[in-house]
Design an enzyme around this catalytic site. Structure first.
Site, PDB file in Angstrom:
ATOM      1  N   HIS A 181      47.437 -43.994  52.516  1.00  0.00           N
ATOM      2  CA  HIS A 181      47.509 -44.870  53.679  1.00  0.00           C
ATOM      3  C   HIS A 181      47.383 -46.569  52.802  1.00  0.00           C
ATOM      4  O   HIS A 181      48.193 -46.988  52.392  1.00  0.00           O
ATOM      5  CB  HIS A 181      46.066 -44.879  54.577  1.00  0.00           C
ATOM      6  CG  HIS A 181      45.970 -45.506  55.791  1.00  0.00           C
ATOM      7  ND1 HIS A 181      46.689 -46.254  56.388  1.00  0.00           N
ATOM      8  CD2 HIS A 181      44.870 -45.595  56.455  1.00  0.00           C
ATOM      9  CE1 HIS A 181      46.505 -46.661  57.411  1.00  0.00           C
ATOM     10  NE2 HIS A 181      45.286 -46.268  57.795  1.00  0.00           N
ATOM     11  N   HIS A 191      56.815 -42.561  55.790  1.00  0.00           N
ATOM     12  CA  HIS A 191      56.051 -43.069  56.736  1.00  0.00           C
ATOM     13  C   HIS A 191      55.984 -41.828  57.785  1.00  0.00           C
ATOM     14  O   HIS A 191      57.017 -41.158  58.004  1.00  0.00           O
ATOM     15  CB  HIS A 191      56.641 -44.288  57.576  1.00  0.00           C
ATOM     16  CG  HIS A 191      55.247 -45.081  58.310  1.00  0.00           C
ATOM     17  ND1 HIS A 191      55.160 -44.370  59.746  1.00  0.00           N
ATOM     18  CD2 HIS A 191      54.651 -45.824  58.108  1.00  0.00           C
ATOM     19  CE1 HIS A 191      54.085 -45.331  59.863  1.00  0.00           C
ATOM     20  NE2 HIS A 191      53.690 -46.155  59.017  1.00  0.00           N
ATOM     21  N   ASP A 230      53.869 -51.512  52.372  1.00  0.00           N
ATOM     22  CA  ASP A 230      52.985 -51.468  51.348  1.00  0.00           C
ATOM     23  C   ASP A 230      54.078 -52.019  50.050  1.00  0.00           C
ATOM     24  O   ASP A 230      53.812 -52.411  49.086  1.00  0.00           O
ATOM     25  CB  ASP A 230      52.225 -50.454  51.022  1.00  0.00           C
ATOM     26  CG  ASP A 230      51.252 -50.153  51.880  1.00  0.00           C
ATOM     27  OD1 ASP A 230      50.560 -51.223  52.277  1.00  0.00           O
ATOM     28  OD2 ASP A 230      51.021 -49.090  52.404  1.00  0.00           O
TER      29      ASP A 230
HETATM   30  N1  COA Z   1      57.842 -39.949  47.693  1.00  0.00           N
HETATM   31  C1  COA Z   1      58.619 -38.789  47.662  1.00  0.00           C
HETATM   32  N2  COA Z   1      58.841 -37.704  48.665  1.00  0.00           N
HETATM   33  C2  COA Z   1      58.367 -38.372  50.010  1.00  0.00           C
HETATM   34  C3  COA Z   1      57.426 -39.459  50.095  1.00  0.00           C
HETATM   35  C4  COA Z   1      57.525 -40.174  49.027  1.00  0.00           C
HETATM   36  N3  COA Z   1      56.618 -41.392  49.376  1.00  0.00           N
HETATM   37  N4  COA Z   1      57.367 -39.486  51.317  1.00  0.00           N
HETATM   38  C5  COA Z   1      57.903 -38.399  52.131  1.00  0.00           C
HETATM   39  N5  COA Z   1      58.532 -37.568  50.993  1.00  0.00           N
HETATM   40  C6  COA Z   1      59.016 -36.038  51.347  1.00  0.00           C
HETATM   41  C7  COA Z   1      57.982 -35.063  51.110  1.00  0.00           C
HETATM   42  O1  COA Z   1      57.815 -34.701  49.651  1.00  0.00           O
HETATM   43  C8  COA Z   1      58.464 -34.223  51.972  1.00  0.00           C
HETATM   44  O2  COA Z   1      59.539 -33.250  51.225  1.00  0.00           O
HETATM   45  P1  COA Z   1      59.685 -31.820  51.600  1.00  0.00           P
HETATM   46  O3  COA Z   1      60.049 -31.729  52.950  1.00  0.00           O
HETATM   47  O4  COA Z   1      60.746 -31.648  50.556  1.00  0.00           O
HETATM   48  O5  COA Z   1      58.351 -31.233  50.979  1.00  0.00           O
HETATM   49  C9  COA Z   1      59.073 -34.941  53.368  1.00  0.00           C
HETATM   50  O6  COA Z   1      59.627 -36.173  52.536  1.00  0.00           O
HETATM   51  C10 COA Z   1      58.316 -35.127  54.084  1.00  0.00           C
HETATM   52  O7  COA Z   1      56.904 -35.855  53.762  1.00  0.00           O
HETATM   53  P2  COA Z   1      55.553 -35.645  53.931  1.00  0.00           P
HETATM   54  O8  COA Z   1      54.588 -36.156  53.003  1.00  0.00           O
HETATM   55  O9  COA Z   1      55.451 -34.166  54.801  1.00  0.00           O
HETATM   56  O10 COA Z   1      55.599 -36.715  55.285  1.00  0.00           O
HETATM   57  P3  COA Z   1      54.097 -37.249  56.043  1.00  0.00           P
HETATM   58  O11 COA Z   1      54.461 -37.545  57.260  1.00  0.00           O
HETATM   59  O12 COA Z   1      53.043 -35.953  56.067  1.00  0.00           O
HETATM   60  O13 COA Z   1      53.574 -38.311  55.247  1.00  0.00           O
HETATM   61  C11 COA Z   1      53.252 -40.209  53.995  1.00  0.00           C
HETATM   62  C12 COA Z   1      53.767 -39.762  55.087  1.00  0.00           C
HETATM   63  C13 COA Z   1      53.137 -41.802  54.273  1.00  0.00           C
HETATM   64  C14 COA Z   1      51.857 -39.716  53.918  1.00  0.00           C
HETATM   65  C15 COA Z   1      54.202 -39.873  52.776  1.00  0.00           C
HETATM   66  O14 COA Z   1      55.438 -40.468  53.229  1.00  0.00           O
HETATM   67  C16 COA Z   1      53.852 -40.681  51.463  1.00  0.00           C
HETATM   68  O15 COA Z   1      52.774 -39.949  50.783  1.00  0.00           O
HETATM   69  N6  COA Z   1      53.903 -41.738  51.015  1.00  0.00           N
HETATM   70  C17 COA Z   1      53.773 -42.160  50.008  1.00  0.00           C
HETATM   71  C18 COA Z   1      52.395 -43.062  50.280  1.00  0.00           C
HETATM   72  C19 COA Z   1      52.535 -44.348  50.966  1.00  0.00           C
HETATM   73  O16 COA Z   1      53.414 -45.137  50.728  1.00  0.00           O
HETATM   74  N7  COA Z   1      51.492 -44.470  51.803  1.00  0.00           N
HETATM   75  C20 COA Z   1      51.693 -45.781  52.881  1.00  0.00           C
HETATM   76  C21 COA Z   1      52.031 -45.432  54.300  1.00  0.00           C
HETATM   77  S1  COA Z   1      52.405 -46.728  55.182  1.00  0.00           S
END
Ligand code: COA
Length: 378
Positions: free
Chosen positions: A222, A261, A315
């Protein structure tokens, strides 16, 4: 219950109404009280946006003057709180110290339990006015410097910079900071806002709700991502390394901070505006180091989008922009708090305006029911 019936991470679940903001992923748009966030960022001071979030309308000139005067009148920490900050562990993360300082403020307030609309508004403005000083005082304590008192001759963002660094930067820097404050202010039912609403829904007090919000925001998935982005840029080191670094990280299945996201799947509505602000900071600073971070971030962005189709979130440009403004990396998420306090508290007000305890169900996967065998017979 089958896996398909369970909404893991509450993904896609609508849990309540809100009139604070609307996220429209299909058109990459975000509005606060109906106004596009890009327009608010370009045309308004953060104080106007804070007023809008709480009062549902943009202020007139005289409403803004009253509001600004009120914020100034709420500045200043008690001697007890200043003492507490001066005794914080210097190695502690500023989100941990900020969480503690807000909690301390709550126990100082004799009207903590007053959750009437006026009572909530008073407390929201109190936290909005005092959180910048908490962040600045803790920063200076960590540096071994004495705290700088708020200066009521300075506006919100100017005063914050002055309390941190003892000087007010150029207008362009203040504008970029204000833009970041506007963009971070509100984002519907994100994890920290939802955490604050869950706590408010028990009819606990607003300080408890905000303290819970701070805890949720700290996580790197987050708000903590803005710090993680800067660590990543430092690890990449040079623009020429960006593409290869990203390809290796993706091969190793690393989570790339500042990308992806839960709601936006084809780009975060706030990113173009913050990227422009980041570029502005690069131009204002004009150093080789600043240009290096800009080029590196372009390389990472291009590679991630072309290789995975995953877009940067707010971010990603905010982290390096804060770095160029002179903030220490661990301060980035507290800066997010200084802004999001507006959104959190507006949601607490909304939740309590028509409250229903938030209490979802779970799918039990533990052992079947069994009898207790007394210790002597085990
Ligand atoms: N880096 C690498 N792969 C990513 C990614 C990232 N930042 N964000 C998503 N993915 C990939 C996942 O590995 C997943 O791949 P898969 O289907 O092959 O397993 C797919 O995209 C879906 O991601 P998921 O984590 O299930 O999506 P989510 O909706 O649960 O997560 C976040 C959203 C924000 C938690 C996630 O994108 C993330 O961890 N981002 C990095 C942290 C960040 O920048 N947070 C600030 C958010 S405003």
């Amino acid at each position: 219950m089958s896996d398909s019936e369970i909404k893991y991470g509450l993904a896609g679940v609508v849990t309540d109404d809100t009139a604070v903001s609307k996220v429209m992923p299909e058109i990459n748009s975000l509005t606060y009280r109906g106004y596009k966030v890009q327009d608010l960022a370009s045309q308004c001071r953060f104080e106007e946006v804070a007023y809008l979030i709480w009062n549902k309308e943009l202020p007139t000139q005289s409403q803004l003057s009253d509001f600004v005067a009120r914020e100034k009148s709420e500045r200043g920490l008690s001697d007890d709180l200043k003492n507490v900050i001066s005794r914080f562990n210097k190695q502690a993360h500023p989100m941990d110290t900020l969480r503690t300082a807000i909690s301390f403020l709550g126990q100082e307030d004799k009207t903590t339990e007053d959750s009437s609309p006026d009572g909530l508004y008073d407390k929201a403005i109190r936290m909005y006015a005092k959180i910048p000083e908490m962040i600045a005082a803790d920063y200076r304590h960590k540096q071994g410097l004495s705290a700088i008192a708020p200066d009521n001759g300075l506006e919100f963002s100017e005063n914050f910079f002055n309390m941190c660094f003892g000087e007010v930067p150029a207008d362009e820097v203040i504008k970029c900071f204000d833009i970041s404050m506007t963009l971070y202010a509100e984002h519907s039912f994100n994890a920290s806002t939802f955490a604050a609403r869950v706590i408010a829904s028990t009819t606990s007090d607003i300080y408890s709700a905000v303290t819970g919000g701070v805890g949720a925001l700290k996580g790197p998935l987050h708000g903590g991502a803005n710090e993680a982005v800067m660590h990543m840029l430092k690890e990449v080191g040079e623009p020429d390394n960006a593409r290869e670094w990203m390809l290796t990280a993706l091969r190793e299945k690393r989570k790339i901070m500042g990308f992806g996201h839960r709601v936006y799947r084809s780009g975060d509505s706030r990113v173009p505006t913050m990227t422009e602000a980041f570029k502005k900071m690069v131009d204002v600073i004009g150093s080789d180091e600043a240009k290096k971070y800009w080029e590196m971030s372009r390389g990472l962005d291009d590679t991630m989008v072309s290789e995975k189709g995953i877009y940067p979130n707010l971010d990603f440009p905010a982290g390096p922009a804060y770095y160029l403004m002179g903030f220490d990396i661990p301060m980035f998420t507290p800066l997010f708090v200084a802004s999001r306090i507006t959104g959190w508290t507006a949601h607490v007000m909304e939740q309590l305006g028509d409250n229903k305890l938030i209490r979802p169900l779970s799918n039990y996967t533990g052992s079947g029911q069994r009898d207790v065998v007394a210790m002597s017979k085990r």
